[in-house]
Design an enzyme around this catalytic site. Structure first.
Site, PDB file in Angstrom:
ATOM      1  N   LYS A  83      -2.583  26.631 -18.211  1.00  0.00           N
ATOM      2  CA  LYS A  83      -2.919  25.153 -18.258  1.00  0.00           C
ATOM      3  C   LYS A  83      -4.327  24.540 -17.989  1.00  0.00           C
ATOM      4  O   LYS A  83      -4.800  23.678 -18.567  1.00  0.00           O
ATOM      5  CB  LYS A  83      -1.725  24.413 -17.445  1.00  0.00           C
ATOM      6  N   ASP A 120       3.964  17.073 -18.689  1.00  0.00           N
ATOM      7  CA  ASP A 120       5.067  17.445 -17.855  1.00  0.00           C
ATOM      8  C   ASP A 120       5.357  16.197 -16.948  1.00  0.00           C
ATOM      9  O   ASP A 120       6.638  16.120 -16.915  1.00  0.00           O
ATOM     10  CB  ASP A 120       4.269  18.534 -17.010  1.00  0.00           C
TER      11      ASP A 120
END
Ligand code: ATR
Length: 279
Positions: free
Chosen positions: A66, A102
């Protein structure tokens, strides 16, 4: 040619994202391919480049890529920059644009699906790695009262608190002091400890109205969920809801429509229940 999407991770074989996105596509009548691509850390940039060259339009990115994904983007949303990580990449004009869904996924799960009010809550964040960084800004934006970041390695907790830039609401403490912090309204397990045997936590962290959330799901969430139950937390959720909601946010970015997440959530939860009760 069918539009191409993929999730990149390492390992990625167990990722539920292909199944979730396929279900969303079917529900909304959007034809696309969604693959799982395993790329070792040293190969991620090349693999992403090859995917773009073959017509890839969007990618989800999971562990351990990420942070690197954000670095490979020409542009990034504020929430991706604040998280220091991207989990959603969109191909626009020959370049990758990064976003991070997220935190929005977690908040959506808690406030829309579970109908919980996060405002004013005293929140404990266990962990200060990528998962904690990804969701902390969204929790602050959702109006929590205080965020206490406690991490085994104290420097990382301080670095996260600095990055969040809200000294009035964000505090750090040592892991060894967990027993002296009193009770929290919400306890978030953002550590990866559940993947390697679990963590021991004092029961004094939980009040009887507390909400306990694990950002992991499946086996990795079992020990924290067991602790939350033994500690008497009123609400206890693993990360399946967040997983489905972050996927829906990514899907909406790519396809312009947010799917109904309830059927997908129900089918994944039913599967998890049957796994847990299977002999
Ligand atoms: P992720 O992206 O899943 O957050 P990460 O960036 O490697 O992965 O972060 C893992 C987090 O779990 C860190 O906060 C780590 O603590 P350290 O920074 O001290 O390494 C935490 N963690 C992992 N195993 C743990 C354990 N057994 N007890 C407590 N914390 C643990």
């Amino acid at each position: 040619m069918t539009a191409r999407y993929a999730v990149f991770g390492h390992p990625v074989v167990h990722s539920l994202s292909p199944r979730i996105h396929a279900a969303f596509g079917t529900q909304l009548g959007i034809a696309m391919q969604y693959a799982a691509i395993d790329a070792a850390p040293g190969d991620f940039a090349n693999a992403l480049g090859a995917f773009a060259a073959s017509g890839g339009l969007g990618a989800n990115v999971t562990l351990p890529h990420k942070e690197r994904a954000l670095a490979l983007c020409t542009e990034a949303s504020d929430r991706a920059r604040r998280a220091g990580a991207a989990n959603t990449l969109s191909r626009l004009n020959g370049q990758w644009h990064g976003d991070n869904t997220d935190g929005a996924g977690l908040v959506h799960d808690l406030t829309e699906r579970r109908r919980l009010d996060l405002r004013g809550r005293r929140v404990l964040m266990l962990g200060a790695g990528g998962a904690a960084r990804g969701v902390s800004p969204a929790l602050l934006d959702a109006g929590i009262g205080e965020l206490w970041v406690v991490n085994r390695t104290a420097e990382r907790a301080d670095a996260l608190a600095d990055a969040l830039g809200e000294p009035g609401r964000v505090h750090t403490r040592y892991w060894a002091d967990l027993g002296n912090l009193g009770a929290f309204d919400m306890i978030v397990n953002a550590t990866s400890a559940g993947r390697s045997g679990g963590i021991e936590l004092p029961f004094s962290l939980a009040g009887n109205r507390s909400l306990a959330v694990d950002l992991s799901y499946g086996e990795a969430a079992v020990s924290f969920m067991a602790w939350a139950s033994a500690a008497g937390c009123e609400h206890r959720f693993d990360g399946i809801g967040m997983l489905v909601e972050q996927a829906a946010e990514s899907f909406a970015l790519w396809h312009g429509k947010r799917p109904d997440t309830d059927p997908v959530f129900a089918s994944l939860s039913a599967r998890a229940d049957s796994l847990q009760t299977a002999d």
